[in-house]
Write an enzyme that holds these catalytic residues in place. Structure first.
Site, PDB file in Angstrom:
ATOM      1  N   CYS A   1      -0.340   4.101   2.203  1.00 43.92           N
ATOM      2  CA  CYS A   1      -0.001   3.820   3.462  1.00 43.92           C
ATOM      3  C   CYS A   1       1.224   4.199   3.941  1.00 43.92           C
ATOM      4  O   CYS A   1       1.687   4.846   4.967  1.00 43.92           O
ATOM      5  CB  CYS A   1      -0.458   2.289   4.085  1.00 43.92           C
ATOM      6  SG  CYS A   1      -1.900   1.906   3.407  1.00 43.92           S
ATOM      7  N   ASP A   2       2.005   3.662   3.130  1.00 43.49           N
ATOM      8  CA  ASP A   2       3.545   3.498   3.478  1.00 43.49           C
ATOM      9  C   ASP A   2       4.439   4.351   2.728  1.00 43.49           C
ATOM     10  O   ASP A   2       5.674   4.594   2.990  1.00 43.49           O
ATOM     11  CB  ASP A   2       4.081   2.204   3.414  1.00 43.49           C
ATOM     12  CG  ASP A   2       3.220   1.076   4.469  1.00 43.49           C
ATOM     13  OD1 ASP A   2       2.928   1.822   5.621  1.00 43.49           O
ATOM     14  OD2 ASP A   2       3.205   0.002   3.912  1.00 43.49           O
TER      15      ASP A   2
ATOM     16  N   CYS B   1       0.852  -1.228  -0.138  1.00 41.87           N
ATOM     17  CA  CYS B   1      -0.003  -0.115   0.147  1.00 41.87           C
ATOM     18  C   CYS B   1       0.847   1.365   0.133  1.00 41.87           C
ATOM     19  O   CYS B   1       1.326   1.653   0.997  1.00 41.87           O
ATOM     20  CB  CYS B   1      -0.963   0.012   1.165  1.00 41.87           C
ATOM     21  SG  CYS B   1      -1.922   1.455   1.335  1.00 41.87           S
TER      22      CYS B   1
END
Ligand code: NAP
Length: 309
Positions: free
Chosen positions: A134-135, A131
């Site tokens: 997300c990261d 992701c």
């Protein structure tokens, strides 16, 4: 007899739990095999409104569970093995035991499709991620060479997103043509930081000994040639698999197994509602799943009220 059984304790399930619990429905919430859902597999969540400094994914889910429990939700570790939707009431088989319920909220999420490499699992959260949203912004990826695997819209989107942080983004795809929509493909391929690596599959991810990603081995499937791409991160975007097997043939789904909501969160089976990633292959965000969980709870509450009348 339960009023509502919520299947899943990700953002969708736990938000549905908060709402149905506050409506005095005393929901039974089943965790499945991944309590807290996919968000617990990521590190810091920076895009959930209300947390200006970001929040640990595990902590966010833990707080949601506490909030639901405060209003009377009963969260239980359990996996749904079979469903009988010839109702209502419906019967779920949970770890061998039957559970009868008037309504069901399916919030069972989706899993990232994995490459299936041994080192992929060993280096997850140590440079291997599923992701970019997300990261991608983590310091470890800033100004570094990054690799995205996949050729669909997700891979293009991830690669484009990562151009904000990485120095170069190699897009490794197993064919010589992207599956992505024309517009996404054109955007990705015209970006100066994105370098496509055609006809190639990742055969290994390095370096487990250093406990971080230092590179990927890729093999050209046409020539057989193997090369090493040195990089700090591998973002795998080869699709998702909705966790809906148990509902196969019992509820309306699309060809990829995503449950099809009809109006709001209602499915084609009256009394069965759906929320989150098991019904959404487009947005897949914590906040959109939470929003759908809220919708499913309100729809279930109204359905039960109408039944009483
Ligand atoms: P997808 O369209 O199924 O694409 C998956 C990609 O991964 C394909 O290119 C596939 O290769 C590759 N792949 C699958 N298994 C692989 C494996 N084992 N090893 C290497 N490569 C593998 O999945 P998606 O990109 O997640 O998209 C899912 C849906 O969401 C699509 O309908 C998409 O349009 C939509 N979506 C839309 C947007 C947007 O419009 N902004 C953004 C994200 C997703 P092949 O091409 O060779 O099969």
């Amino acid at each position: 007899m339960e009023n509502v059984v919520i299947i899943g304790t990700g953002c969708a399930g736990l938000t549905a739990a908060v709402y149905t619990a506050r409506a005095n429905l005393k929901p039974l919430v089943l965790t499945g095999t991944m309590p807290g859902g996919l968000l617990t597999t990521t590190s810091i969540v920076e895009n959930f409104p209300g947390f200006p400094e970001g929040v640990d994914g595990y902590e966010l889910m833990n707080r949601m569970q506490q909030q639901a429990e405060r209003f009377g939700a009963r969260v239980k570790f359990g996996t749904v093995e079979a469903v009988d939707l010839e109702g209502p009431p419906f019967t779920l088989t949970v770890d061998g035991d039957p559970v009868e319920t008037r309504t069901i909220i399916i919030a069972s999420g989706a899993g990232h499709r994995h490459l299936g490499l041994e080192n992929e699992a060993k280096l997850e959260k140590k440079g291997v991620t599923y992701c970019a949203t997300c990261d991608g912004a983590l310091p470890v990826f800033r100004n570094q060479v990054l690799v995205v695997v996949g050729g669909g819209d997700s891979a293009c989107e991830e690669a484009l997103y990562l151009t904000r942080f990485g120095s170069v983004v190699h897009l490794v795809h197993r064919r010589d043509e992207l599956r992505a929509s024309k517009i996404m493909a054109a955007r990705a391929l015209s970006h100066p930081k994105i370098k496509p690596v055609w006809d190639s599959v990742v055969t290994d991810i390095l370096d487990v000994a250093q406990e971080k990603v230092t590179g990927v081995r890729v093999k050209n499937v046409k020539t057989g040639e193997e090369t090493l791409i040195e990089c700090a991160g591998v973002f795998i975007a080869i699709g998702h698999v909705p966790n809906t097997e148990v509902f196969q043939g019992k509820i309306e789904m699309d060809e990829n197994g995503y449950v099809k909501p009809r109006q709001g969160a209602a499915t084609n089976v009256p009394g069965v509602f759906v929320a989150g990633d098991c019904a959404d292959h487009v947005y897949r965000q914590a906040i959109t799943a939470a929003g759908m969980g809220c919708m499913a709870a309100i729809d279930a509450e109204r359905y039960l009220a109408a039944l009483e009348e």
